[in-house]
Design an enzyme around this catalytic site. Structure first.
Site, PDB file in Angstrom:
ATOM      1  CD  GLU A  13       0.108  -7.835  13.368  1.00 59.58           C
ATOM      2  OE1 GLU A  13      -0.926  -7.284  12.934  1.00 59.58           O
ATOM      3  OE2 GLU A  13       0.495  -7.723  14.541  1.00 59.58           O
ATOM      4  CG  ASP A 151      -5.595  -1.784  10.742  1.00 59.69           C
ATOM      5  OD1 ASP A 151      -5.441  -2.797  11.439  1.00 59.69           O
ATOM      6  OD2 ASP A 151      -4.739  -1.387   9.930  1.00 59.69           O
TER       7      ASP A 151
END
Ligand code: GAF
Length: 364
Positions: A13, A151
């Site tokens: 992340e 993404d």
């Protein structure tokens, strides 16, 4: 008609814009884009979910964002124009079921569905990585959010039944099969998450501050991907306390992500679960991108039967946790987690049992 999925990130992340590693999988929530040519010189974009339509003259797409849903498809069309494609009169209809503001990349799904559909209509030849970059540019330059490549990349390039270990430096990737008997259980804290908000951007700025401080001594450190824990020990005093903590998360998260891919490929689920737990607490304590509800959701999952690993997924500050769960226990896990979360926070969570899905494709 074309479909592009949302995603869940298993680990890695805030590492993508540091040219590091991420390991997402596409999920079975998606945006559908239907496209057809029209002869009246208009570009009409319709959002079925909102019952709204925007109509533009061809060659006269808006110069600036409107701060609503239309920015995502319009941004993609504008980037295609920048690439030299003429956008003809067309009708584009979008519909999606990726939960909004939940950290499951509803925006990337809209961008990638638009790009895939319109590229087909104008016969544009983009490779998978190029299409992902196009969508990222739309978001960075038109929508105005400083997101990385994760993404859009996974929404384009995912493979059914697999997670994807992506090297965000050169966009090379390795597929890691998710065993058939492992379920992806995604628990929505119902706390809204947004990448366009200030927190994502300020974290990114702190990561850059840390990178610059290390680069003063080691010019070869272009991104935190190139830095080590030892660098931080030596020069951590030359940056703010926050920058030091954010950097510690990113540097150790890169190591965990590569180790987690190895564990998944070797089916060492115990090790994978351990790394996910470590990643969550690093994200929560060092990166400070979690929230009370997400920490509770992770804690409450720990002793439920079947849990392999749990952590907050996506950009942070709310959104969903991802839980890897033995498939046979998934249903019970889902109801027990919902119940515990309600008792702890008073919030009715949505919990989805997902399947690792394919990237963008034509729907027959
Ligand atoms: C959001 C961003 F869009 C991604 O690029 C990534 O940085 C992620 O947050 C955090 O890992 O989804």
């Amino acid at each position: 008609m074309f479909a592009a999925p949302g995603r869940v990130n298993l680990i890695g992340e805030h590492t993508d814009y540091a040219e590091g590693f991420v390991m997402p999988a596409a999920i079975d929530f998606a945006t559908l884009a239907g496209v057809s040519p029209r002869t009246d010189g208009k570009v009409a974009i319709r959002a079925e979910n909102y019952g709204e339509e925007r109509v533009y003259e061809t060659g006269a797409l808006p110069q600036t964002r409107s701060r609503d849903w239309s920015d995502y498809p319009v941004g993609v069309l504008k980037m295609m124009e920048e690439d030299g494609y003429r956008i003809p009169g067309l009708s584009l209809t979008l519909w999606g079921d990726v939960p909004l503001g939940s950290g499951l990349s509803s925006s990337a799904a809209v961008e990638v569905a638009t790009a895939t559909a319109v590229a087909d209509l104008v016969n544009a030849k983009y490779t998978g990585p190029e299409l992902a970059r196009l969508c990222q540019r739309a978001e960075n330059q038109f929508v105005g959010s400083a997101c990385g490549i994760m993404d859009q990349f996974v929404s384009v390039n995912a493979r059914e039944g697999h997670a994807l270990l992506l090297d965000c430096r050169d966009l090379s990737y390795r597929l890691a099969p998710i065993p058939e008997d492992v379920a992806l259980v995604i628990a929505n804290t119902m706390v809204k998450h947004a990448v366009t908000g200030g927190e994502y951007t300020s974290r990114r700025a702190e990561v850059e501050e840390a990178t610059e401080a290390i680069r003063r001594h080691r010019p070869e450190v272009k991104f935190l991907r190139d830095a080590t824990v030892e660098d931080l020990e030596r020069w951590g005093g030359e940056m703010s306390e926050n920058a030091r903590k954010r950097a510690r998360h990113v540097i150790t998260e890169n190591q965990r992500t590569v180790a987690a891919a190895k564990a998944l490929i070797c089916k060492d689920l115990r090790e994978l679960g351990r790394l996910m737990a470590e990643a969550h607490w690093s994200y929560s304590r060092d990166f400070e991108a979690s929230c009370e509800e997400a920490d509770a959701m992770v804690e409450l999952a720990q002793d439920l039967p079947g849990l392999i690993g749990a952590r907050l997924t996506g950009g942070g500050f709310g959104g969903c946790t991802v839980n890897l769960v033995e498939a046979g226990s998934a249903e019970e896990f889902r109801s027990a987690l919902k119940e515990r979360y309600k008792a702890r926070t008073g919030i009715e969570a949505q919990v989805y049992i997902c399947h690792a899905s394919a990237g963008a494709h034509r729907v027959e």
